[in-house]
Design a protein around this motif. Structure first.
Motif, PDB file in Angstrom:
ATOM      1  N   ARG A  10       0.846  -1.185   0.000  1.00 16.19           N
ATOM      2  CA  ARG A  10       0.000   0.000   0.000  1.00 16.19           C
ATOM      3  C   ARG A  10       0.884   1.238   0.000  1.00 16.19           C
ATOM      4  NH1 ARG A  10      -5.512  -0.836   1.837  1.00 16.19           N
ATOM      5  NH2 ARG A  10      -5.776  -3.054   2.144  1.00 16.19           N
ATOM      6  N   GLY A  11       0.431   2.262  -0.675  1.00 13.60           N
ATOM      7  CA  GLY A  11       1.168   3.511  -0.722  1.00 13.60           C
ATOM      8  C   GLY A  11       2.226   3.554  -1.812  1.00 13.60           C
ATOM      9  N   VAL A  12       2.365   2.491  -2.587  1.00 10.32           N
ATOM     10  CA  VAL A  12       3.329   2.470  -3.681  1.00 10.32           C
ATOM     11  C   VAL A  12       2.587   2.846  -4.957  1.00 10.32           C
ATOM     12  CG1 VAL A  12       4.921   1.051  -5.006  1.00 10.32           C
ATOM     13  CG2 VAL A  12       4.692   0.711  -2.549  1.00 10.32           C
ATOM     14  N   VAL A  13       3.097   3.860  -5.647  1.00 12.36           N
ATOM     15  CA  VAL A  13       2.462   4.325  -6.870  1.00 12.36           C
ATOM     16  C   VAL A  13       3.184   3.699  -8.057  1.00 12.36           C
ATOM     17  CG1 VAL A  13       1.931   6.351  -8.267  1.00 12.36           C
ATOM     18  CG2 VAL A  13       1.821   6.485  -5.778  1.00 12.36           C
TER      19      VAL A  13
END
Length: 71
Positions: A10-13
């Motif tokens: 999560r939080g990885v683009v």
């Protein structure tokens, strides 16, 4: 149904997420430039659509999404 990515972080683009965010950002920047420089709406959107379509071309042809693999 779409499956989550293998890393499930999560939080990885991803690159494709960044491209999707860049398209309206470029058009908004062109609209702002149009207001500042007193361009017509059509001219501002035409100027903004050139780099926006370049990012779409990059995402589709240079770095295309991979097909989902069923397990």
């Amino acid at each position: 149904m779409l499956r989550p990515a293998a890393s499930d972080a999560r939080g990885v683009v991803s690159v494709h997420d960044a491209v999707l965010a860049l398209i309206p950002a470029l058009l908004a920047l062109a609209a702002l430039a149009g207001v500042v420089l007193s361009w017509s709406w059509g001219t501002a959107m035409a100027v903004g659509s050139v780099p926006a379509s370049g990012t779409i071309g990059y995402a589709l042809f240079y770095n295309p999404p991979e097909a989902a693999v069923e397990n």
